[in-house]
Design an enzyme around this catalytic site. Structure first.
Site: not given
Length: 167
Positions: A7, A67, A139
């Site tokens: 991410d 992502e 996260d």
């Protein structure tokens, strides 16, 4: 199969390495690459790349899931996010990992059941789904969710929704 899930962000890049054996999925490692506000952007990018190199060396993933880019209203934010994403993708590419991209809404839908889920909901579900004794930082939980989404996709190259791309 092992997947490195990322991410990306300049200041807080979440990462995880997940392993699936049969129907069992385990989180082998997860964390957040924290870059302090005082650190120059160029040094943040180096830190992201170097830490992901270490994770890849230590855990030997087979593929990488990341992502996808989200819509941002500021071009400056988009450029910074793109640079962080580039540093992460470079680390994976240097280890010859195939890279798969998942839309943020798809990741939340896969893990929580709704595409507009909050970070706390994602982290809670990650803990519950994997039977973890601690809740990962937001996260890192997002990275784990990206990895789980990859495992839920039977054939990543033939996703009927069209929101997954191979980078």
């Amino acid at each position: 199969m092992r997947v490195l899930a990322i991410d990306p962000a300049l200041r807080n890049t979440g990462y995880a390495v997940l392993e699936r054996l049969g129907r069992e999925t385990k989180a082998l490692t997860w964390g957040v690459i924290n870059n302090p506000a005082a650190r120059r952007q160029s040094q943040c990018l180096v830190a992201i790349r170097e830490e992901l190199h270490r994770v890849i060396r230590d855990h030997q993933p087979h593929v990488c899931a990341v992502e996808g880019i989200i819509f941002v209203q500021s071009y400056k934010t988009a450029i910074i996010m793109g640079a962080a994403r580039g540093a992460a993708l470079l680390a994976a590419a240097e280890h010859d990992l195939e890279i798969y991209e998942y839309a943020p809404r798809r990741v939340k839908q896969a893990v929580v059941g709704k595409g507009a889920a909050q970070k706390q909901q994602v982290a809670f579900m990650i803990r519950a789904l994997l039977g973890l004794t601690e809740t990962p930082p937001p996260d890192a939980a997002d990275a784990i969710a990206i990895g789980l989404t990859h495992f839920q996709t039977d054939d990543p190259l033939k996703n009927a929704t069209g929101i997954l791309t191979r980078v």
